[in-house]
Design a protein around this motif. Structure first.
Motif, PDB file in Angstrom:
ATOM      1  N   LEU A  11       0.845  -1.187   0.000  1.00  0.00           N
ATOM      2  CA  LEU A  11       0.000   0.000   0.000  1.00  0.00           C
ATOM      3  C   LEU A  11       0.886   1.244   0.000  1.00  0.00           C
ATOM      4  CD1 LEU A  11      -2.542  -1.080   2.774  1.00  0.00           C
ATOM      5  CD2 LEU A  11      -2.854  -1.200   0.310  1.00  0.00           C
ATOM      6  N   SER A  12       0.514   2.235  -0.775  1.00  0.00           N
ATOM      7  CA  SER A  12       1.260   3.496  -0.828  1.00  0.00           C
ATOM      8  C   SER A  12       0.764   4.436   0.272  1.00  0.00           C
ATOM      9  CB  SER A  12       1.101   4.149  -2.205  1.00  0.00           C
ATOM     10  OG  SER A  12       1.664   3.335  -3.189  1.00  0.00           O
ATOM     11  N   LEU A  13       0.831   3.950   1.487  1.00  0.00           N
ATOM     12  CA  LEU A  13       0.368   4.681   2.664  1.00  0.00           C
ATOM     13  C   LEU A  13       1.337   4.444   3.811  1.00  0.00           C
ATOM     14  CD1 LEU A  13      -3.376   3.505   2.744  1.00  0.00           C
ATOM     15  CD2 LEU A  13      -2.579   5.792   2.113  1.00  0.00           C
ATOM     16  N   PRO A  14       1.503   5.434   4.696  1.00  0.00           N
ATOM     17  CA  PRO A  14       2.247   5.164   5.922  1.00  0.00           C
ATOM     18  C   PRO A  14       1.528   4.077   6.732  1.00  0.00           C
ATOM     19  CG  PRO A  14       1.878   7.528   5.642  1.00  0.00           C
ATOM     20  CD  PRO A  14       1.055   6.817   4.607  1.00  0.00           C
ATOM     21  N   ARG A  15       2.266   3.383   7.559  1.00  0.00           N
ATOM     22  CA  ARG A  15       1.723   2.242   8.297  1.00  0.00           C
ATOM     23  C   ARG A  15       0.488   2.599   9.118  1.00  0.00           C
ATOM     24  NH1 ARG A  15       5.461  -1.095  12.345  1.00  0.00           N
ATOM     25  NH2 ARG A  15       5.853   1.051  12.960  1.00  0.00           N
ATOM     26  N   ARG A  93     -10.798 -16.837  11.522  1.00  0.00           N
ATOM     27  CA  ARG A  93      -9.838 -15.921  12.141  1.00  0.00           C
ATOM     28  C   ARG A  93      -9.068 -15.218  11.034  1.00  0.00           C
ATOM     29  NH1 ARG A  93      -4.507 -15.544  14.211  1.00  0.00           N
ATOM     30  NH2 ARG A  93      -4.460 -14.682  16.331  1.00  0.00           N
ATOM     31  N   HIS A  94      -8.971 -13.874  11.136  1.00  0.00           N
ATOM     32  CA  HIS A  94      -8.275 -13.072  10.139  1.00  0.00           C
ATOM     33  C   HIS A  94      -7.291 -12.162  10.856  1.00  0.00           C
ATOM     34  CE1 HIS A  94      -8.733 -10.154   6.454  1.00  0.00           C
ATOM     35  NE2 HIS A  94      -7.466 -10.441   6.728  1.00  0.00           N
ATOM     36  N   GLU A  95      -6.009 -12.470  10.687  1.00  0.00           N
ATOM     37  CA  GLU A  95      -4.949 -11.659  11.290  1.00  0.00           C
ATOM     38  C   GLU A  95      -4.421 -10.691  10.244  1.00  0.00           C
ATOM     39  OE1 GLU A  95      -0.583 -12.197  13.425  1.00  0.00           O
ATOM     40  OE2 GLU A  95      -1.844 -13.951  13.094  1.00  0.00           O
ATOM     41  N   HIS A  96      -4.290  -9.424  10.634  1.00  0.00           N
ATOM     42  CA  HIS A  96      -3.810  -8.346   9.763  1.00  0.00           C
ATOM     43  C   HIS A  96      -2.493  -7.842  10.348  1.00  0.00           C
ATOM     44  CE1 HIS A  96      -8.090  -7.725   8.334  1.00  0.00           C
ATOM     45  NE2 HIS A  96      -8.299  -8.254   9.523  1.00  0.00           N
ATOM     46  N   ARG A  97      -1.413  -7.846   9.546  1.00  0.00           N
ATOM     47  CA  ARG A  97      -0.104  -7.374  10.004  1.00  0.00           C
ATOM     48  C   ARG A  97       0.363  -6.261   9.074  1.00  0.00           C
ATOM     49  NH1 ARG A  97       2.602 -13.205   9.919  1.00  0.00           N
ATOM     50  NH2 ARG A  97       1.217 -14.246  11.383  1.00  0.00           N
ATOM     51  N   PHE A  98       1.074  -5.277   9.633  1.00  0.00           N
ATOM     52  CA  PHE A  98       1.509  -4.114   8.870  1.00  0.00           C
ATOM     53  C   PHE A  98       2.976  -3.824   9.182  1.00  0.00           C
ATOM     54  CE2 PHE A  98      -2.907  -3.954   9.931  1.00  0.00           C
ATOM     55  CZ  PHE A  98      -3.531  -3.623   8.736  1.00  0.00           C
ATOM     56  N   THR A  99       3.808  -3.705   8.139  1.00  0.00           N
ATOM     57  CA  THR A  99       5.204  -3.334   8.323  1.00  0.00           C
ATOM     58  C   THR A  99       5.535  -2.192   7.368  1.00  0.00           C
ATOM     59  OG1 THR A  99       5.908  -5.071   6.775  1.00  0.00           O
ATOM     60  CG2 THR A  99       6.002  -5.599   9.108  1.00  0.00           C
ATOM     61  N   ASN A 103      10.926   4.048   3.442  1.00  0.00           N
ATOM     62  CA  ASN A 103      11.093   5.217   4.324  1.00  0.00           C
ATOM     63  C   ASN A 103       9.798   5.635   5.007  1.00  0.00           C
ATOM     64  OD1 ASN A 103      13.837   5.399   3.754  1.00  0.00           O
ATOM     65  ND2 ASN A 103      13.464   6.700   1.964  1.00  0.00           N
ATOM     66  N   GLY A 104       8.936   4.670   5.296  1.00  0.00           N
ATOM     67  CA  GLY A 104       7.703   4.957   6.011  1.00  0.00           C
ATOM     68  C   GLY A 104       6.556   5.437   5.143  1.00  0.00           C
ATOM     69  N   GLU A 105       6.789   5.582   3.856  1.00  0.00           N
ATOM     70  CA  GLU A 105       5.733   6.048   2.945  1.00  0.00           C
ATOM     71  C   GLU A 105       4.918   4.905   2.352  1.00  0.00           C
ATOM     72  OE1 GLU A 105       4.802   9.250   2.423  1.00  0.00           O
ATOM     73  OE2 GLU A 105       6.209   9.606   4.062  1.00  0.00           O
ATOM     74  N   ARG A 106       5.382   3.697   2.536  1.00  0.00           N
ATOM     75  CA  ARG A 106       4.686   2.510   2.029  1.00  0.00           C
ATOM     76  C   ARG A 106       4.525   1.515   3.168  1.00  0.00           C
ATOM     77  NH1 ARG A 106       3.958   1.818  -3.112  1.00  0.00           N
ATOM     78  NH2 ARG A 106       4.097  -0.421  -3.063  1.00  0.00           N
ATOM     79  N   THR A 107       3.557   0.629   2.998  1.00  0.00           N
ATOM     80  CA  THR A 107       3.294  -0.390   4.005  1.00  0.00           C
ATOM     81  C   THR A 107       3.063  -1.724   3.328  1.00  0.00           C
ATOM     82  OG1 THR A 107       2.277   1.233   5.470  1.00  0.00           O
ATOM     83  CG2 THR A 107       1.739  -1.072   5.883  1.00  0.00           C
ATOM     84  N   THR A 108       3.650  -2.766   3.879  1.00  0.00           N
ATOM     85  CA  THR A 108       3.329  -4.124   3.461  1.00  0.00           C
ATOM     86  C   THR A 108       2.267  -4.635   4.420  1.00  0.00           C
ATOM     87  OG1 THR A 108       5.570  -4.502   2.648  1.00  0.00           O
ATOM     88  CG2 THR A 108       4.202  -6.457   3.060  1.00  0.00           C
ATOM     89  N   MET A 109       1.110  -4.973   3.857  1.00  0.00           N
ATOM     90  CA  MET A 109       0.000  -5.507   4.639  1.00  0.00           C
ATOM     91  C   MET A 109      -0.061  -7.006   4.393  1.00  0.00           C
ATOM     92  SD  MET A 109      -4.022  -4.377   4.534  1.00  0.00           S
ATOM     93  CE  MET A 109      -4.256  -4.815   2.809  1.00  0.00           C
ATOM     94  N   VAL A 110      -0.077  -7.775   5.459  1.00  0.00           N
ATOM     95  CA  VAL A 110      -0.162  -9.228   5.366  1.00  0.00           C
ATOM     96  C   VAL A 110      -1.471  -9.673   6.003  1.00  0.00           C
ATOM     97  CG1 VAL A 110       0.876 -11.431   6.041  1.00  0.00           C
ATOM     98  CG2 VAL A 110       2.345  -9.496   5.419  1.00  0.00           C
ATOM     99  N   ASP A 111      -2.247 -10.443   5.257  1.00  0.00           N
ATOM    100  CA  ASP A 111      -3.487 -11.037   5.764  1.00  0.00           C
ATOM    101  C   ASP A 111      -3.236 -12.522   5.942  1.00  0.00           C
ATOM    102  OD1 ASP A 111      -5.827  -8.946   5.332  1.00  0.00           O
ATOM    103  OD2 ASP A 111      -4.507  -8.797   3.585  1.00  0.00           O
ATOM    104  N   LEU A 112      -3.489 -13.023   7.138  1.00  0.00           N
ATOM    105  CA  LEU A 112      -3.401 -14.453   7.413  1.00  0.00           C
ATOM    106  C   LEU A 112      -4.800 -14.906   7.816  1.00  0.00           C
ATOM    107  CD1 LEU A 112      -1.761 -17.029   7.685  1.00  0.00           C
ATOM    108  CD2 LEU A 112      -1.194 -16.331  10.008  1.00  0.00           C
ATOM    109  N   VAL A 113      -5.426 -15.701   6.962  1.00  0.00           N
ATOM    110  CA  VAL A 113      -6.802 -16.144   7.171  1.00  0.00           C
ATOM    111  C   VAL A 113      -6.804 -17.639   7.473  1.00  0.00           C
ATOM    112  CG1 VAL A 113      -9.082 -16.388   6.094  1.00  0.00           C
ATOM    113  CG2 VAL A 113      -7.677 -14.363   5.623  1.00  0.00           C
ATOM    114  N   THR A 114      -7.517 -18.010   8.525  1.00  0.00           N
ATOM    115  CA  THR A 114      -7.660 -19.401   8.931  1.00  0.00           C
ATOM    116  C   THR A 114      -9.138 -19.656   9.187  1.00  0.00           C
ATOM    117  OG1 THR A 114      -5.533 -19.232  10.065  1.00  0.00           O
ATOM    118  CG2 THR A 114      -6.897 -21.144  10.590  1.00  0.00           C
TER     119      THR A 114
END
Length: 153
Positions: A11-15, A93-99, A103-114
């Protein structure tokens, strides 16, 4: 049999913005327009927080259903978990992780669905053959929607 999958979305967004966007009831409704998903009880607009619930009404496979989820864990702006309280799954269960990245202008979003489908052996067949792929595509569409909008407090 439990089905589990993981999706990564840039995502082109800060975390902190990506984190809030992912908790936005309004953004979720926009991303699920195809299934006419609506928040009908609990938190029905704005941001959902720890310990709060939302009940969704939608139609998938032409079948109407209701699903109530609760935010069971929240570590802003790093992660949160929503889990089914009532609904069509035996367990969801849906876990959402953000890193941060870029330089803080982008975020990697991880969805873990079980999840586990109901209905014993028939449910296991349906979850393996149809439901797992369907839910994965549904969340991919949601993430594509989120990646295309800008969010602010």
């Amino acid at each position: 049999m439990t089905v589990q999958f993981e999706l990564r979305t840039e995502l082109s967004l800060p975390r902190h913005e990506a984190f809030d966007l992912s908790r936005s009831i309004d953004a979720h409704v926009g991303s699920m327009a195809r299934s006419r998903e609506r928040a009908i009880a609990g938190v029905t607009s704005g941001l959902i927080g720890h310990g709060q619930q939302v009940t969704w009404r939608a139609a998938h496979f032409g079948i109407p259903f209701r699903l109530t989820t609760m935010i069971t864990s929240l570590d802003a702006p790093n992660s949160f978990v929503d889990e089914q309280v009532r609904g069509p799954f035996r367990r969801f269960r849906h876990e959402h992780r953000f890193t941060e990245s870029g330089n803080g202008e982008r975020t990697t979003m991880v969805d873990l669905v079980t999840f586990d489908a109901p209905f014993g052996p028939l449910g296991r067949l349906v979850e393996k053959v149809v439901l797992g792929r369907y839910l994965r595509r549904l969340i991919e569409r949601r993430n594509t929607y989120l990646a295309g909008i800008r969010f602010s407090d």
